[in-house]
Design a protein around this motif. Structure first.
Motif, mmCIF file in Angstrom:
data_model
loop_
_atom_site.group_PDB
_atom_site.id
_atom_site.type_symbol
_atom_site.label_atom_id
_atom_site.label_comp_id
_atom_site.label_asym_id
_atom_site.label_seq_id
_atom_site.Cartn_x
_atom_site.Cartn_y
_atom_site.Cartn_z
ATOM 1 N N ASP A 32 0.822 -1.202 0.000
ATOM 2 C CA ASP A 32 0.000 0.000 0.000
ATOM 3 C C ASP A 32 0.865 1.264 0.000
ATOM 4 O O ASP A 32 0.524 2.255 -0.633
ATOM 5 N N SER A 33 1.988 1.213 0.688
ATOM 6 C CA SER A 33 2.861 2.385 0.729
ATOM 7 C C SER A 33 3.651 2.549 -0.570
ATOM 8 O O SER A 33 4.285 3.578 -0.785
ATOM 9 N N HIS A 34 3.614 1.554 -1.421
ATOM 10 C CA HIS A 34 4.263 1.613 -2.741
ATOM 11 C C HIS A 34 3.224 1.258 -3.817
ATOM 12 O O HIS A 34 3.470 0.426 -4.690
ATOM 13 N N GLU A 46 12.393 -9.252 1.093
ATOM 14 C CA GLU A 46 13.534 -8.405 1.467
ATOM 15 C C GLU A 46 13.091 -7.105 2.121
ATOM 16 O O GLU A 46 13.767 -6.586 3.004
ATOM 17 N N ALA A 47 11.935 -6.566 1.694
ATOM 18 C CA ALA A 47 11.480 -5.268 2.178
ATOM 19 C C ALA A 47 10.648 -5.355 3.459
ATOM 20 O O ALA A 47 10.374 -4.341 4.088
ATOM 21 N N THR A 48 10.237 -6.552 3.824
ATOM 22 C CA THR A 48 9.387 -6.724 5.004
ATOM 23 C C THR A 48 10.062 -7.683 5.979
ATOM 24 O O THR A 48 11.125 -8.223 5.696
ATOM 25 N N ASN A 49 9.432 -7.902 7.099
ATOM 26 C CA ASN A 49 9.924 -8.873 8.079
ATOM 27 C C ASN A 49 9.308 -10.250 7.881
ATOM 28 O O ASN A 49 9.320 -11.067 8.791
ATOM 29 N N VAL A 50 8.769 -10.504 6.692
ATOM 30 C CA VAL A 50 8.109 -11.772 6.401
ATOM 31 C C VAL A 50 9.121 -12.700 5.734
ATOM 32 O O VAL A 50 9.813 -12.306 4.788
ATOM 33 N N THR A 51 9.210 -13.930 6.213
ATOM 34 C CA THR A 51 10.152 -14.887 5.638
ATOM 35 C C THR A 51 9.747 -15.253 4.218
ATOM 36 O O THR A 51 8.558 -15.225 3.869
ATOM 37 N N GLY A 52 10.748 -15.608 3.415
ATOM 38 C CA GLY A 52 10.504 -15.943 2.018
ATOM 39 C C GLY A 52 9.471 -17.037 1.825
ATOM 40 O O GLY A 52 8.654 -16.974 0.921
#
Length: 120
Positions: A32-34, A46-52
């Motif tokens: 949403d911010s992009h 890579e941009a979040t704290n969520v694992t691949g």
């Protein structure tokens, strides 16, 4: 454990968005911010704290809920989500303007009347 219907009715459901702190919320907030860009799953990881390994299944669930769009290997926030956000912001601004500048009763009455009632 089941809950009573009274308790169910008391639940404050502020929209149908993902629960804050979840992978879905993290991904949706990032996208949403992009909103003017689309990303691959690895870029989102890579941009979040969520694992691949969690990004793909989470994106699929968000797509099924109509919150993200997917083409090829790219993902972006749904146009529908953007439209709802913009409509909500507009409604909030409109409501706030009426709070700061109350509408005169006569003006309100003119806006509230049905134009078909003016027929004779």
């Amino acid at each position: 454990m089941p809950i009573s219907t009274d308790r169910f009715e008391e639940i404050d459901d502020e929209g149908d968005g993902p629960t804050p702190g979840t992978n879905a919320a993290e991904i949706l907030t990032f996208l949403d911010s992009h909103a003017d860009q689309a990303f691959t799953q690895s870029e989102i990881a890579e941009a979040t704290n969520v694992t691949g390994g969690s990004v793909g299944p989470t994106l699929v669930r968000l797509r099924e809920a109509g919150r993200v769009d997917h083409k090829g290997k790219y993902w972006r926030v749904s146009d529908h989500v953007q439209s709802v956000d913009e409509a909500t912001a507009h409604a909030s601004e409109t409501a706030a303007s009426y709070e700061t500048e109350p509408m005169a009763y006569k003006t309100w009455q003119e806006h509230a009347s049905d134009p078909r009632d003016d027929r004779e």
